[in-house]
Design a protein around this motif. Structure first.
Motif, mmCIF file in Angstrom:
data_model
loop_
_atom_site.group_PDB
_atom_site.id
_atom_site.type_symbol
_atom_site.label_atom_id
_atom_site.label_comp_id
_atom_site.label_asym_id
_atom_site.label_seq_id
_atom_site.Cartn_x
_atom_site.Cartn_y
_atom_site.Cartn_z
ATOM 1 N N PHE A 152 -62.755 -10.499 -1.128
ATOM 2 C CA PHE A 152 -62.850 -11.927 -1.403
ATOM 3 C C PHE A 152 -63.726 -12.155 -2.635
ATOM 4 N N VAL A 153 -63.198 -12.899 -3.583
ATOM 5 C CA VAL A 153 -63.906 -13.077 -4.847
ATOM 6 C C VAL A 153 -63.770 -14.515 -5.304
ATOM 7 N N LYS A 154 -64.831 -15.032 -5.906
ATOM 8 C CA LYS A 154 -64.807 -16.362 -6.499
ATOM 9 C C LYS A 154 -64.624 -16.241 -8.006
ATOM 10 N N ALA A 155 -64.144 -17.316 -8.591
ATOM 11 C CA ALA A 155 -63.931 -17.306 -10.045
ATOM 12 C C ALA A 155 -65.228 -16.991 -10.782
ATOM 13 N N SER A 156 -66.349 -17.484 -10.276
ATOM 14 C CA SER A 156 -67.633 -17.252 -10.941
ATOM 15 C C SER A 156 -68.009 -15.776 -10.936
ATOM 16 N N GLN A 157 -67.612 -15.041 -9.886
ATOM 17 C CA GLN A 157 -67.917 -13.606 -9.831
ATOM 18 C C GLN A 157 -67.119 -12.835 -10.875
ATOM 19 N N VAL A 158 -65.862 -13.182 -11.046
ATOM 20 C CA VAL A 158 -65.049 -12.517 -12.064
ATOM 21 C C VAL A 158 -65.565 -12.881 -13.449
ATOM 22 N N ARG A 159 -65.933 -14.132 -13.624
ATOM 23 C CA ARG A 159 -66.455 -14.584 -14.913
ATOM 24 C C ARG A 159 -67.724 -13.827 -15.302
ATOM 25 N N HIS A 160 -68.502 -13.424 -14.304
ATOM 26 C CA HIS A 160 -69.732 -12.676 -14.573
ATOM 27 C C HIS A 160 -69.435 -11.358 -15.284
ATOM 28 N N PHE A 161 -68.334 -10.687 -14.895
ATOM 29 C CA PHE A 161 -68.005 -9.388 -15.492
ATOM 30 C C PHE A 161 -67.190 -9.535 -16.774
ATOM 31 N N PHE A 162 -66.552 -10.692 -16.967
ATOM 32 C CA PHE A 162 -65.739 -10.911 -18.169
ATOM 33 C C PHE A 162 -66.124 -12.254 -18.784
ATOM 34 N N PRO A 163 -67.333 -12.350 -19.343
ATOM 35 C CA PRO A 163 -67.836 -13.644 -19.833
ATOM 36 C C PRO A 163 -67.032 -14.204 -20.999
ATOM 37 N N GLU A 164 -66.319 -13.359 -21.730
ATOM 38 C CA GLU A 164 -65.552 -13.832 -22.880
ATOM 39 C C GLU A 164 -64.160 -14.309 -22.487
ATOM 40 N N ALA A 165 -63.742 -14.039 -21.249
ATOM 41 C CA ALA A 165 -62.387 -14.398 -20.820
ATOM 42 C C ALA A 165 -62.289 -15.888 -20.514
ATOM 43 N N ALA A 166 -61.100 -16.441 -20.728
ATOM 44 C CA ALA A 166 -60.844 -17.851 -20.418
ATOM 45 C C ALA A 166 -60.449 -17.960 -18.947
ATOM 46 N N ILE A 167 -61.412 -18.261 -18.093
ATOM 47 C CA ILE A 167 -61.176 -18.365 -16.649
ATOM 48 C C ILE A 167 -61.458 -19.800 -16.234
ATOM 49 N N ALA A 168 -60.397 -20.565 -16.019
ATOM 50 C CA ALA A 168 -60.547 -21.969 -15.649
ATOM 51 C C ALA A 168 -60.234 -22.228 -14.189
ATOM 52 N N SER A 169 -59.702 -21.222 -13.472
ATOM 53 C CA SER A 169 -59.281 -21.432 -12.090
ATOM 54 C C SER A 169 -59.361 -20.112 -11.328
ATOM 55 N N TYR A 170 -59.209 -20.193 -10.019
ATOM 56 C CA TYR A 170 -59.160 -18.986 -9.207
ATOM 57 C C TYR A 170 -57.947 -18.143 -9.568
ATOM 58 N N ASP A 171 -56.843 -18.804 -9.885
ATOM 59 C CA ASP A 171 -55.650 -18.061 -10.271
ATOM 60 C C ASP A 171 -55.914 -17.245 -11.531
ATOM 61 N N ASP A 172 -56.574 -17.842 -12.506
ATOM 62 C CA ASP A 172 -56.946 -17.105 -13.720
ATOM 63 C C ASP A 172 -57.811 -15.895 -13.372
ATOM 64 N N ALA A 173 -58.784 -16.105 -12.482
ATOM 65 C CA ALA A 173 -59.724 -15.036 -12.135
ATOM 66 C C ALA A 173 -59.024 -13.868 -11.466
ATOM 67 N N VAL A 174 -58.156 -14.161 -10.495
ATOM 68 C CA VAL A 174 -57.480 -13.080 -9.769
ATOM 69 C C VAL A 174 -56.485 -12.363 -10.684
ATOM 70 N N ARG A 175 -55.784 -13.108 -11.538
ATOM 71 C CA ARG A 175 -54.859 -12.463 -12.478
ATOM 72 C C ARG A 175 -55.607 -11.490 -13.391
ATOM 73 N N LEU A 176 -56.784 -11.902 -13.834
ATOM 74 C CA LEU A 176 -57.573 -11.035 -14.696
ATOM 75 C C LEU A 176 -58.038 -9.801 -13.925
ATOM 76 N N ALA A 177 -58.536 -10.001 -12.701
ATOM 77 C CA ALA A 177 -59.014 -8.871 -11.898
ATOM 78 C C ALA A 177 -57.902 -7.873 -11.634
ATOM 79 N N VAL A 178 -56.714 -8.378 -11.305
ATOM 80 C CA VAL A 178 -55.571 -7.492 -11.045
ATOM 81 C C VAL A 178 -55.105 -6.831 -12.337
ATOM 82 N N GLY A 179 -55.070 -7.596 -13.436
ATOM 83 C CA GLY A 179 -54.598 -7.058 -14.707
ATOM 84 C C GLY A 179 -55.451 -5.937 -15.245
ATOM 85 N N GLN A 180 -56.745 -5.918 -14.902
ATOM 86 C CA GLN A 180 -57.636 -4.853 -15.379
ATOM 87 C C GLN A 180 -57.298 -3.495 -14.773
#
Length: 384
Positions: A131-159
């Motif tokens: 379970f992850v919040k958008a803010s947690q993903v943003r912490h590891f990828f501060p330069e990424a454009a994360i505006a929503s939970y969907d953005d965050a999970v897509r980025l986490a999976v894409g890595q």
């Protein structure tokens, strides 16, 4: 390869102050029997292992018993945290557990935990996203454009750089939906995440999991697929609210053949005690010909027009595990309260917060209080 998919065990949960620990022990033993009977090759536990971040001693003992049972069957287990779990507590001893094929990923660290098993068709890659919040993903990828939970999970999976030519399985615990309002999952009533009660700001779309042959999800307690047969909520193994009375609880058995061949079979679960709702006049419900399965958990809805003195005491003489007595008559229908399910749709999050405040406190939320809510939501990574 055969996989048992579990989620939302909520070990240590109570129903109206009735401990469910014995019921949970009973159903977990049944799951071990199903794993043995169907010759499963691994077990997937997709979050909300415990009901509370600080579980009771008996809850910890029960999980220990279950994991010991999996080890005795020589079954690898993949475990992620849910929103009810403490990631640090669930992660305790994970490196030691891994030596007994118990693989735990309870805290997101910027990459997906990955483990590979082999069968006659080659490798099966398991990816674990707790379970992850958008803010947690943003912490590891501060330069990424994360505006929503969907953005965050897509980025986490894409890595993860997933090899789509191989068979891949994901464990995740999020509020996942299809596209469009009609594609929202059916809620069971016992989920408590903010996304399920105050709009859909935590929504993740199922199409972000296109690289996986099967997605084992937790979070929603009603068993169901979302956006396709192989993106599935296992559902909770027991009924945890009145809204789940008509649910048939089950365990998905996933059979992975060659690449592109994934079959899902639902194995029914039979609880130690059923959760039932009885509705009618008191003398009708408690007549000898209607009394049955007296050890079940009971919600009783009385249609008598006049209140009955000590209705709970009377009911518990016949059904000792009666949870609640309610009334459905002319008086209660006149005084019916607003239905939260009817006020939460098609409104922006701020209006939903205001509606919820009005329903709870009987007055409008002040601008200062609304500002505090916005600040708290911003810190949590939830835009309002």
């Amino acid at each position: 390869m055969k996989l048992i998919h579990l989620a939302d065990l909520h070990i240590g949960k109570s129903l109206n102050d009735y401990s469910l620990i014995d019921d949970q022990r009973y159903i977990l033993q049944q799951i071990l029997q199903l794993a043995r009977q169907h010759q499963a090759d691994a077990v997937l536990l997709a979050g909300d292992i415990y009901d509370k971040a600080v579980p009771s001693e008996e809850a910890v003992r029960l999980l220990d018993e279950f994991l010991q049972g999996l080890t005795e069957l020589n079954l690898p287990a993949f475990i992620i945290s849910g929103n009810h779990d403490s990631d640090e507590r669930l992660n305790f001893g994970s490196r030691l557990f891994a030596k007994n094929q118990i693989y735990i990923a309870a805290k997101y660290n910027g990459q997906l935990y990955q483990k590979t098993l082999q069968d006659e068709f080659g490798p099966v890659n398991f990816y674990l996203l707790p379970f992850v919040k958008a803010s947690q993903v943003r912490h590891f990828f501060p330069e990424a454009a994360i505006a929503s939970y969907d953005d965050a999970v897509r980025l986490a999976v894409g890595q993860a750089e997933i090899d789509v030519s191989q068979r891949n399985v994901l464990l995740t615990h999020q509020f996942v939906t299809g596209r469009g309002a009609e594609a929202n999952p059916e809620l069971a009533g016992s989920e408590t995440a903010a996304a399920l009660t105050v709009g859909t700001v935590e929504r993740v779309f199922a199409d972000c999991f296109a690289s996986f042959d099967y997605v084992a999800m937790g979070h929603i307690h009603a068993p169901q697929p979302v956006g396709g047969a192989t993106v599935r909520y296992a559902g909770s193994p027991l009924k945890y609210s009145l809204a789940e009375v008509n649910n048939q609880k089950s365990v998905p058995l996933i059979s992975l053949g060659p690449k592109g061949n994934c079959q899902v079979e639902l194995l029914p679960l039979r609880p130690r005690r059923e959760l039932r709702c009885l509705k009618g006049r008191l003398n009708q419900l408690l007549s000898p010909e209607n009394i049955q399965n007296t050890d079940d958990y009971i919600y009783a809805v009385l249609t008598d027009e006049e209140p009955i003195t000590n209705a709970m005491g009377i009911f518990r003489q016949y059904y000792p595990n009666t949870l609640k007595i309610g009334y459905d008559n002319a008086h209660t229908r006149t005084a019916a309260q607003p239905d939260p399910d009817k006020i939460r749709t098609n409104k922006p999050p701020l209006e939903l917060v205001a509606d919820f405040y009005q329903m709870m406190y009987g007055c409008e939320i002040s601008p200062a209080e609304l500002q505090i809510m916005q600040q708290a939501a911003q810190k949590a990574g939830v835009p309002l």
